[in-house]
Design a protein around this motif. Structure first.
Motif, short mmCIF file in Angstrom:
data_model
loop_
_atom_site.label_atom_id
_atom_site.label_comp_id
_atom_site.label_asym_id
_atom_site.label_seq_id
_atom_site.Cartn_x
_atom_site.Cartn_y
_atom_site.Cartn_z
N TYR A 260 0.85 -1.20 0.00
CA TYR A 260 0.00 0.00 0.00
C TYR A 260 0.88 1.25 0.00
CZ TYR A 260 -4.82 -1.69 1.07
OH TYR A 260 -6.09 -2.21 1.01
N ARG A 261 1.88 1.25 0.89
CA ARG A 261 2.71 2.45 1.07
C ARG A 261 3.42 2.82 -0.24
NH1 ARG A 261 7.51 4.26 1.59
NH2 ARG A 261 8.44 2.20 1.36
N GLN A 262 4.01 1.81 -0.88
CA GLN A 262 4.75 2.08 -2.11
C GLN A 262 3.87 2.73 -3.17
OE1 GLN A 262 6.42 -1.67 -3.24
NE2 GLN A 262 8.04 -1.57 -1.67
N GLN A 263 2.63 2.27 -3.28
CA GLN A 263 1.78 2.76 -4.36
C GLN A 263 1.03 4.03 -4.02
OE1 GLN A 263 -0.31 -0.48 -6.59
NE2 GLN A 263 0.59 -1.77 -5.01
N LEU A 264 0.90 4.33 -2.72
CA LEU A 264 0.10 5.51 -2.33
C LEU A 264 0.97 6.69 -1.90
CD1 LEU A 264 -2.81 3.78 -0.35
CD2 LEU A 264 -2.84 4.62 -2.72
#
Ligand SMILES: *Cc1c(COP(=O)(O)O)cnc(C)c1O
Length: 369
Positions: A260-264
């Motif tokens: 989630y973190r990488q993409q958001l």
């Protein structure tokens, strides 16, 4: 694509044979309350957390209430609780006749802000109940120091943080006593309700054990007024089957949170705090903050994505608490957060592709705002 918020059927599918076997064993033994199944789980969970005593009870809210009673906290006493979070702590404090005193939340950890605690301490303060909220192990050391210098107890609310740790110290071992919930959706959940109380203090453990069982340590010899808050043998047996898998499930949650973190990262969503070590965050929930939260939520739902809000209203604004003296104050951080928080789907059997779909959809929605 339909993305559920949690998926307990998928989580339990591989355990069906073991669960059925444990159920058959209990049926043929006839021991349905307490007994070896509960004792075995208490021993295993205490060892897992590195705490000397574990006492099971009916649910996490009872655990908080029984701990307060065991500490002899009641009328005339005050207990400091968090303005953001689930209401159980404030509820338990009121149930024992004491007064909850709210503290605003920290802008990054969402739990009680340590810098605001001291100003809330009075001569009547007997305990502080910090929550390890959303699975993040809150650093309690500044609060513990403040409290212990004044004889105030720390009761950890660990209902969302099974297995979270700071270094090699798991939550549940950081204060004077701790409450856990095994509600089915928690990181370690029963197949119904369940709770546990942890402490290193033998006298406190005895008090908690007796209160959970009509004030008795020995049958028919109540030492005090207690209540009935037992754990079913069946729930304990099922928890013993699941406990060995908790760390693996938490690692799975961590991997999904990282995805989630990488993409958001480059969106207008404010992401959860980045944990500084492996077990610091067990991602019970993946909570972001977004502008136009209610519209975002509707548009995600239209694309098949189920989200939730934890929590839509600060605790001091809820009906059972709003007439309390400390509820008359303002809680600017908790109030602002309540209008922005959005919990995205997160559970250990969620596929990486589902995370990708949620991220892709959320980016589109935020881009259109
Ligand atoms: C779930 C939860 C509780 C209460 O647990 P129950 O078993 O549902 O009574 C208490 N505090 C927090 C933070 C929770 O998330």
């Amino acid at each position: 694509m339909n993305i559920p918020f949690v998926d307990l059927a998928a989580l339990h599918a591989p355990f069906q044979p073991a669960i059925l076997r444990a159920t058959e064993d209990l049926l043929s033994s006839g021991l349905l309350m307490g007994g070896e199944a509960v004792t075995n789980f208490e021993t295993a969970f205490a060892r897992y957390l590195g705490v000397s005593h574990c006492i099971c009870c009916a649910n996490g809210t009872d655990a908080l209430e029984i701990i307060l009673r065991a500490l002899d906290i009641g009328e005339e006493d005050e207990v400091i609780v968090s303005a953001n979070g689930w209401m159980s702590a404030a509820e338990a404090v009121r149930l024992v006749g004491a007064t909850p005193v709210f503290v605003d939340s920290h802008p990054l950890t969402y739990t009680i802000d340590p810098d605001l605690v001291e100003a809330r301490i009075t001569k009547r303060t007997r305990a502080i109940i910090p929550i390890h909220l959303y699975g993040f192990a809150a650093d309690l050391s500044p609060i513990v120091e403040l409290a212990h210098a004044r004889g105030i107890k720390i009761i950890e609310d660990c209902a969302q943080a099974h297995g979270a740790a700071i270094g090699n110290r798991k939550v549940g071992s950081l204060g004077d006593a701790a409450a856990f919930s095994f509600y089915p959706t928690k990181n370690l959940g029963a197949l119904g309700d369940g709770g546990a109380m942890l402490t290193n203090d033998k006298a406190l453990a005895d008090a908690m054990r007796s209160i959970a069982n009509h004030g008795q340590l020995i049958r028919d010899q109540p030492l005090r007024l207690g209540r009935n808050s037992r754990m079913d043998a069946l729930q304990a047996a099922l928890l013993s089957i699941k406990l060995p898998h908790l760390d693996q499930w938490n690692r799975q949650r961590k991997m999904l949170a990282e995805r989630y973190r990488q993409q958001l990262t480059d969106t207008s969503a404010i992401l959860p705090i980045i944990p500084d070590d492996e077990q610091r965050h067990v991602h019970h929930l993946y909570v972001v903050r977004v502008p136009g939260r209610d519209i975002v939520r509707q548009q995600l739902a239209a694309e098949g994505i189920t989200t939730q809000i934890h929590y839509p209203y600060p605790v001091p604004t809820l009906a059972p608490f709003r007439s309390l003296p400390s509820a008359q104050d303002t809680y600017p951080v908790a109030t602002r957060q309540a209008s922005e928080l959005l919990s995205l789907p997160m559970h250990p059997t969620m596929s990486p592709e589902s995370v990708d779909y949620v991220c892709h959809t959320l980016k589109n929605v935020l881009g259109r705002l």
